[in-house]
Write a protein that holds these residues in place. Structure first.
Motif, mmCIF file in Angstrom:
data_model
loop_
_atom_site.group_PDB
_atom_site.id
_atom_site.type_symbol
_atom_site.label_atom_id
_atom_site.label_comp_id
_atom_site.label_asym_id
_atom_site.label_seq_id
_atom_site.Cartn_x
_atom_site.Cartn_y
_atom_site.Cartn_z
ATOM 1 N N ALA A 207 0.806 -1.202 -0.088
ATOM 2 C CA ALA A 207 -0.096 0.120 0.115
ATOM 3 C C ALA A 207 0.935 1.235 -0.035
ATOM 4 O O ALA A 207 1.949 1.225 0.584
ATOM 5 N N VAL A 208 0.494 2.304 -0.652
ATOM 6 C CA VAL A 208 1.185 3.364 -0.673
ATOM 7 C C VAL A 208 0.336 4.619 -0.010
ATOM 8 O O VAL A 208 -0.780 4.588 -0.298
ATOM 9 N N LYS A 209 0.910 5.462 0.648
ATOM 10 C CA LYS A 209 0.176 6.518 1.477
ATOM 11 C C LYS A 209 0.816 7.668 1.276
ATOM 12 O O LYS A 209 2.277 7.865 1.461
ATOM 13 N N LYS A 328 8.111 -1.463 -6.795
ATOM 14 C CA LYS A 328 7.404 -1.966 -5.652
ATOM 15 C C LYS A 328 5.754 -2.045 -5.773
ATOM 16 O O LYS A 328 5.303 -2.606 -5.110
ATOM 17 N N VAL A 329 5.342 -1.292 -6.941
ATOM 18 C CA VAL A 329 3.992 -1.407 -7.297
ATOM 19 C C VAL A 329 3.496 -2.127 -8.356
ATOM 20 O O VAL A 329 4.288 -2.346 -9.375
ATOM 21 N N LYS A 330 2.379 -2.340 -8.589
ATOM 22 C CA LYS A 330 1.676 -2.622 -9.792
ATOM 23 C C LYS A 330 0.182 -2.494 -9.608
ATOM 24 O O LYS A 330 -0.410 -1.874 -9.044
ATOM 25 N N ALA A 331 -0.366 -2.789 -10.861
ATOM 26 C CA ALA A 331 -1.670 -2.279 -10.909
ATOM 27 C C ALA A 331 -2.639 -2.939 -9.723
ATOM 28 O O ALA A 331 -2.469 -4.110 -9.432
ATOM 29 N N GLY A 332 -3.391 -2.159 -9.189
ATOM 30 C CA GLY A 332 -4.359 -2.458 -8.097
ATOM 31 C C GLY A 332 -3.672 -2.151 -6.736
ATOM 32 O O GLY A 332 -4.456 -2.096 -5.720
ATOM 33 N N VAL A 333 -2.571 -1.770 -6.790
ATOM 34 C CA VAL A 333 -2.197 -1.315 -5.405
ATOM 35 C C VAL A 333 -2.749 0.008 -5.141
ATOM 36 O O VAL A 333 -2.807 0.888 -5.843
ATOM 37 N N PRO A 334 -3.328 -0.115 -3.715
ATOM 38 C CA PRO A 334 -3.907 1.246 -3.057
ATOM 39 C C PRO A 334 -3.241 2.329 -2.983
ATOM 40 O O PRO A 334 -1.836 2.129 -2.441
ATOM 41 N N VAL A 335 -3.534 3.528 -3.368
ATOM 42 C CA VAL A 335 -2.734 4.824 -3.062
ATOM 43 C C VAL A 335 -3.734 5.649 -2.470
ATOM 44 O O VAL A 335 -4.683 6.184 -2.886
#
Length: 338
Positions: A207-209, A328-335
């Protein structure tokens, strides 16, 4: 998140409080100590922004987040640019602190002036580095003026075979961007097309915040803070979209459709300029598209501006940091942007 919020509030209060205090004079020992901490944090991917040998705002924020990720707390320095508490950190692992870099022919290829006007930029085949000093500073995550301080009289006319003193970090290799392996990839022209990219379920717990007050982006894995990077968010005119979004995909070395109406009002027009890829493209070397049209996490052509509210609604990182984030991210990762 309560702990993260407390850290950000504490940092903001410290920054405001220290505006009126006297800055600590720089000494050679102090410069090396600050640089050692910055390199340590950069290697741990709790990025302090451009490495400049100073205990600046983002070095303090990165250190607090690093300690928080280890279940620790940290007191704020008493003076701006003053040394924070570094007890318990393995700073001895940063050895050597500096290393010599030998300039190669590839460093000097493709350099060229970038005009200020957008129509003139649109005529270029690539938006490359303007000088070898700019390229080498970015390669080693450094402030270009600090590179000059470490190499007095050497950075104005850099030649093949010159040896330059740089900080000992993992070099950012522009040529390797094309080999980056993000989870989901977009084409160079897909950065504004909302319907493209995969809408797949999240198969990891990444998850990204993004905190719009502290100008820090945090990456979490299974709820644990694993990395943090300083960012530039939208200005008062074009604020970053507060809310919960998802990654659509990653575009490497993207083109940028410069549409003044889109940038200022969020409305696409037929009056635009297509800017070619390169480190001096306004969106840098990587675009991480979100599921909101025209909005993404991206690189920059101005690492000096990271931390200021100057982006056109997006979230901007230094090129060396956005490449690490993209891995570290890909499609669908929440931001989450709040």
């Amino acid at each position: 998140m309560a702990t993260l919020l407390a850290i950000f509030v504490s940092c903001a209060a410290w920054a405001e409080e220290t505006k009126s205090k006297e800055v600590t004079p720089r000494t050679q020992a102090g410069i090396e100590a600050a640089t050692r901490l910055q390199v340590f944090l950069d290697r741990a991917e709790f990025a302090p922004g451009k490495i400049d040998g100073r205990y600046g705002e983002f070095t303090v924020k990165a250190l607090q987040l690093f300690r928080q990720s280890h279940g620790e707390e940290m007191k704020q320095p008493e003076k701006p640019d003053g040394a924070p508490d570094v007890s318990g950190l393995d700073l001895a692992s940063v050895e050597p602190l500096f290393t010599d870099y030998t300039v190669v022919e590839a460093d000097l290829k493709g350099l060229g002036a970038v005009p200020e006007s957008v129509p003139a930029q649109a005529k270029l085949k690539a938006l490359s580095y303007e000088t070898a000093a700019e390229l080498i500073a970015e390669k080693f995550h450094m402030d270009v003026d600090f590179l000059g301080e470490l190499n007095p009289g050497k950075t104005k006319d850099i030649k093949v075979g010159d040896k330059l003193r740089v900080v000992n970090v993992e070099p950012f290799d522009l040529g390797a961007v094309k080999d980056l392996k993000p989870g989901s990839e977009l084409g160079a022209n897909d950065i504004e097309d909302e319907g493209k990219g995969k809408d797949e379920p999240v198969t990891t717990k990444t998850a990204v915040k993004v905190d719009t007050k502290s100008n820090m982006l945090s990456v979490l894995e299974d709820g644990k803070l694993i990395a943090a990077y300083p960012v530039t968010i939208g200005s008062e005119q074009t604020e970053s979209p507060v809310g919960d979004w998802k990654v659509r995909g990653v575009a490497k070395m993207p083109n940028f459709r410069y549409d003044k109406k889109m940038l200022s009002k969020g409305e696409r027009s037929d009056q635009f300029h297509m800017l070619k890829p390169g480190p001096n493209n306004p969106v840098g070397v990587v675009w991480i598209a979100l599921n909101k049209k025209g909005i993404g996490l991206h690189g920059t052509n101005s690492p000096d501006a990271i931390g200021r509210s100057a982006s056109h609604g997006c979230v901007r990182l230094a090129n060396w940091d956005v490449v690490r984030l993209a891995a570290k991210v890909k499609a669908g990762v929440p931001v989450a942007i709040h």
